[in-house]
Design a protein around this motif. Structure first.
Motif, PDB file in Angstrom:
ATOM      1  N   ARG A  96       0.843  -1.182   0.000  1.00 40.21           N
ATOM      2  CA  ARG A  96       0.000   0.000   0.000  1.00 40.21           C
ATOM      3  C   ARG A  96       0.885   1.242   0.000  1.00 40.21           C
ATOM      4  N   GLY A  97       0.288   2.378  -0.349  1.00 35.21           N
ATOM      5  CA  GLY A  97       1.041   3.624  -0.390  1.00 35.21           C
ATOM      6  C   GLY A  97       1.361   4.032  -1.817  1.00 35.21           C
ATOM      7  N   THR A  98       2.259   4.991  -1.953  1.00 34.07           N
ATOM      8  CA  THR A  98       2.606   5.577  -3.251  1.00 34.07           C
ATOM      9  C   THR A  98       4.018   5.183  -3.670  1.00 34.07           C
ATOM     10  N   VAL A  99       4.149   4.824  -4.937  1.00 38.87           N
ATOM     11  CA  VAL A  99       5.461   4.551  -5.520  1.00 38.87           C
ATOM     12  C   VAL A  99       5.614   5.440  -6.744  1.00 38.87           C
ATOM     13  N   ARG A 100       6.678   6.222  -6.766  1.00 36.36           N
ATOM     14  CA  ARG A 100       6.966   7.079  -7.919  1.00 36.36           C
ATOM     15  C   ARG A 100       7.976   6.378  -8.815  1.00 36.36           C
ATOM     16  N   LEU A 101       7.536   6.034 -10.018  1.00 38.96           N
ATOM     17  CA  LEU A 101       8.370   5.349 -11.004  1.00 38.96           C
ATOM     18  C   LEU A 101       8.741   6.338 -12.096  1.00 38.96           C
ATOM     19  N   ALA A 102      10.025   6.548 -12.297  1.00 41.47           N
ATOM     20  CA  ALA A 102      10.499   7.488 -13.308  1.00 41.47           C
ATOM     21  C   ALA A 102      11.164   6.739 -14.453  1.00 41.47           C
ATOM     22  N   THR A 103      10.949   7.221 -15.671  1.00 41.82           N
ATOM     23  CA  THR A 103      11.576   6.621 -16.841  1.00 41.82           C
ATOM     24  C   THR A 103      11.461   7.587 -18.005  1.00 41.82           C
ATOM     25  N   MET A 104      11.881   7.166 -19.198  1.00 41.45           N
ATOM     26  CA  MET A 104      11.834   8.026 -20.367  1.00 41.45           C
ATOM     27  C   MET A 104      10.425   8.067 -20.954  1.00 41.45           C
ATOM     28  N   TYR A 121      -5.561  -3.307  -9.919  1.00 48.42           N
ATOM     29  CA  TYR A 121      -6.431  -4.434  -9.604  1.00 48.42           C
ATOM     30  C   TYR A 121      -5.727  -5.435  -8.688  1.00 48.42           C
ATOM     31  N   ARG A 122      -4.431  -5.556  -8.863  1.00 53.55           N
ATOM     32  CA  ARG A 122      -3.685  -6.488  -8.024  1.00 53.55           C
ATOM     33  C   ARG A 122      -3.484  -5.948  -6.611  1.00 53.55           C
ATOM     34  N   TYR A 123      -3.215  -4.640  -6.523  1.00 55.56           N
ATOM     35  CA  TYR A 123      -2.976  -4.006  -5.217  1.00 55.56           C
ATOM     36  C   TYR A 123      -3.843  -2.755  -5.113  1.00 55.56           C
ATOM     37  N   PRO A 124      -5.067  -2.874  -4.639  1.00 59.27           N
ATOM     38  CA  PRO A 124      -5.997  -1.741  -4.590  1.00 59.27           C
ATOM     39  C   PRO A 124      -5.513  -0.568  -3.746  1.00 59.27           C
ATOM     40  N   GLU A 125      -4.608  -0.821  -2.785  1.00 59.04           N
ATOM     41  CA  GLU A 125      -4.128   0.253  -1.908  1.00 59.04           C
ATOM     42  C   GLU A 125      -2.830   0.884  -2.413  1.00 59.04           C
ATOM     43  N   LEU A 126      -2.420   0.515  -3.621  1.00 57.11           N
ATOM     44  CA  LEU A 126      -1.170   1.029  -4.182  1.00 57.11           C
ATOM     45  C   LEU A 126      -1.466   2.131  -5.188  1.00 57.11           C
ATOM     46  N   GLU A 127      -0.747   3.232  -5.082  1.00 59.22           N
ATOM     47  CA  GLU A 127      -0.877   4.341  -6.032  1.00 59.22           C
ATOM     48  C   GLU A 127       0.445   4.529  -6.771  1.00 59.22           C
ATOM     49  N   ILE A 128       0.354   4.600  -8.099  1.00 61.46           N
ATOM     50  CA  ILE A 128       1.548   4.751  -8.929  1.00 61.46           C
ATOM     51  C   ILE A 128       1.630   6.176  -9.477  1.00 61.46           C
ATOM     52  N   GLU A 129       2.795   6.781  -9.323  1.00 67.57           N
ATOM     53  CA  GLU A 129       3.095   8.056  -9.962  1.00 67.57           C
ATOM     54  C   GLU A 129       4.142   7.776 -11.039  1.00 67.57           C
ATOM     55  N   LEU A 130       3.762   7.932 -12.299  1.00 68.85           N
ATOM     56  CA  LEU A 130       4.670   7.670 -13.418  1.00 68.85           C
ATOM     57  C   LEU A 130       5.231   9.000 -13.912  1.00 68.85           C
ATOM     58  N   VAL A 131       6.535   9.178 -13.748  1.00 68.66           N
ATOM     59  CA  VAL A 131       7.207  10.426 -14.095  1.00 68.66           C
ATOM     60  C   VAL A 131       8.075  10.204 -15.327  1.00 68.66           C
ATOM     61  N   ALA A 144      12.668  10.028  -7.247  1.00 63.33           N
ATOM     62  CA  ALA A 144      11.747   8.937  -7.550  1.00 63.33           C
ATOM     63  C   ALA A 144      12.093   7.762  -6.642  1.00 63.33           C
ATOM     64  N   ASP A 145      11.142   6.849  -6.491  1.00 61.35           N
ATOM     65  CA  ASP A 145      11.400   5.632  -5.715  1.00 61.35           C
ATOM     66  C   ASP A 145      12.079   4.576  -6.577  1.00 61.35           C
ATOM     67  N   LEU A 146      11.690   4.537  -7.854  1.00 61.85           N
ATOM     68  CA  LEU A 146      12.258   3.591  -8.809  1.00 61.85           C
ATOM     69  C   LEU A 146      12.604   4.334 -10.095  1.00 61.85           C
ATOM     70  N   PHE A 147      13.698   3.934 -10.726  1.00 55.60           N
ATOM     71  CA  PHE A 147      14.114   4.539 -11.996  1.00 55.60           C
ATOM     72  C   PHE A 147      14.342   3.423 -13.001  1.00 55.60           C
ATOM     73  N   LEU A 148      13.555   3.443 -14.079  1.00 55.91           N
ATOM     74  CA  LEU A 148      13.690   2.471 -15.159  1.00 55.91           C
ATOM     75  C   LEU A 148      14.495   3.144 -16.267  1.00 55.91           C
ATOM     76  N   SER A 149      15.653   2.578 -16.590  1.00 53.58           N
ATOM     77  CA  SER A 149      16.561   3.239 -17.528  1.00 53.58           C
ATOM     78  C   SER A 149      17.134   2.240 -18.522  1.00 53.58           C
ATOM     79  N   ALA A 282       6.958  -4.702  -4.993  1.00 50.91           N
ATOM     80  CA  ALA A 282       5.821  -5.134  -5.807  1.00 50.91           C
ATOM     81  C   ALA A 282       5.858  -4.510  -7.192  1.00 50.91           C
ATOM     82  N   VAL A 283       6.183  -3.223  -7.263  1.00 51.12           N
ATOM     83  CA  VAL A 283       6.237  -2.553  -8.567  1.00 51.12           C
ATOM     84  C   VAL A 283       7.398  -3.089  -9.396  1.00 51.12           C
ATOM     85  N   LYS A 284       8.537  -3.267  -8.761  1.00 55.46           N
ATOM     86  CA  LYS A 284       9.700  -3.793  -9.479  1.00 55.46           C
ATOM     87  C   LYS A 284       9.406  -5.186 -10.033  1.00 55.46           C
TER      88      LYS A 284
END
Length: 306
Positions: A96-104, A121-131, A144-149, A282-284
């Motif tokens: 649960r909570g917010t995860v900020r995922l940054a990428t191109m 749908y898998r994690y109703p208490e999870l909020e994604i911020e896509l940057v 960001a919490d996660l960086f996809l590069s 979970a996001v990773k």
């Protein structure tokens, strides 16, 4: 004798972290759903407590002073400790909570966005911020919490893993090929027109896929946006180099010289202090599953990472 810092308020530190991440008092007020004056007053109170100015106001937003940088790091240590305690005393598997995922921009818009909805749908208490960002996102500075590069970021405080690969290739519209002919070999490319990046504006060399595939291409349209390049090529401007995740057939683009391909790695990075959090894990894991599921389309060969 007690000093001002002995009366430090944790709520003021939390507010300060929001100000840092929003890079403005106005943005922090909007995020916290309080007035601009409330944020300014509490920030001033924290500066008085610390005994030094924490931010400088510039045309590009707020910048941290040396004292502000130290305060941010200590505040993050407290924040991480509280989060770890919450995980220890609560349900360790709760996501649960917010995860900020940054990428191109390209992979965010053309690949991740519609697939990340499945996480809801898998994690109703999870909020994604896509940057989306055209440059390296400094996970170590909590941008960001996660960086996809498409490369392995540097930094001793990062937990980075290569989680997959994708290939790149050349594409053109049928209109362009009918007008200019279909190249049958690499040598034919010297007679064709191309769409590419504005090199002096490129901040990540990993997106210069055209330079990897074609020597001295004749560029007739350039943009720092991959999306703009796609639409220009779709309109018949020239041949464009794109990653497989771009779904170029949706814009009427067809492969050119399919044997001429490049390849990029996909890396996922998190700060060591955040990598263990259930929501971050979970996001990773979800993104890794996506790449495994789509590996035939992204690479046309098995190249996922366990």
């Amino acid at each position: 004798m007690a000093t001002a810092i002995d009366h430090l308020d944790w709520d003021d530190l939390k507010l300060f972290l929001v100000v840092v991440r929003c890079k403005s008092v106005t943005g922090a007020a909007r995020t916290l759903k309080v007035s601009h004056s409330t944020v300014s007053r509490r920030l001033a109170r924290l500066e008085y407590t610390v005994g030094s100015a924490l931010v400088e106001r510039t045309k590009d937003g707020l910048l941290l002073t040396p004292a502000g940088l130290v305060t941010m790091r200590r505040a993050e240590e407290i924040e991480n400790g509280v989060n770890a305690l919450r995980s220890d005393v609560g349900n360790r598997d709760e996501v649960r909570g917010t995860v900020r995922l940054a990428t191109m921009e390209g992979i965010a818009t053309l690949y991740l966005t519609e697939r990340l909805i499945e996480l809801r749908y898998r994690y109703p208490e999870l909020e994604i911020e896509l940057v989306t960002s055209p440059q390296t996102v400094r996970v170590a500075r909590r941008e960001a919490d996660l960086f996809l590069s498409f490369f392995k970021p540097s930094g001793t405080s990062l937990d980075s893993q290569m989680i997959g690969r994708f290939r790149t290739g050349l594409f053109a519209s049928k209109t362009y090929l009918e007008r200019n002919g279909v190249p049958s070999n690499v040598a034919d490319l010297s007679h064709h027109l191309f769409v590419g990046y504005i090199e002096e504006l490129v901040q990540l060399e990993s997106v210069l896929w055209l330079d990897e595939l074609v020597a001295a291409p004749k560029i007739v349209f350039s943009s720092n946006s991959m999306m703009s390049q796609m639409f220009a090529a779709s309109a018949g401007a020239g041949i464009v180099a794109l990653p497989e995740f771009a779904r170029s057939p949706n814009l009427g683009l067809v492969p050119v010289l399919e044997e001429l391909i490049g390849e990029r790695e996909i890396w996922m990075s998190a700060h060591h202090d955040l990598a263990h959090l259930p929501r971050v894990r979970a996001v990773k894991q979800f993104v890794k599953e996506l790449l495994r599921r789509d590996e035939q389309r992204l690479l046309r060969k098995a190249s996922w990472v366990e």
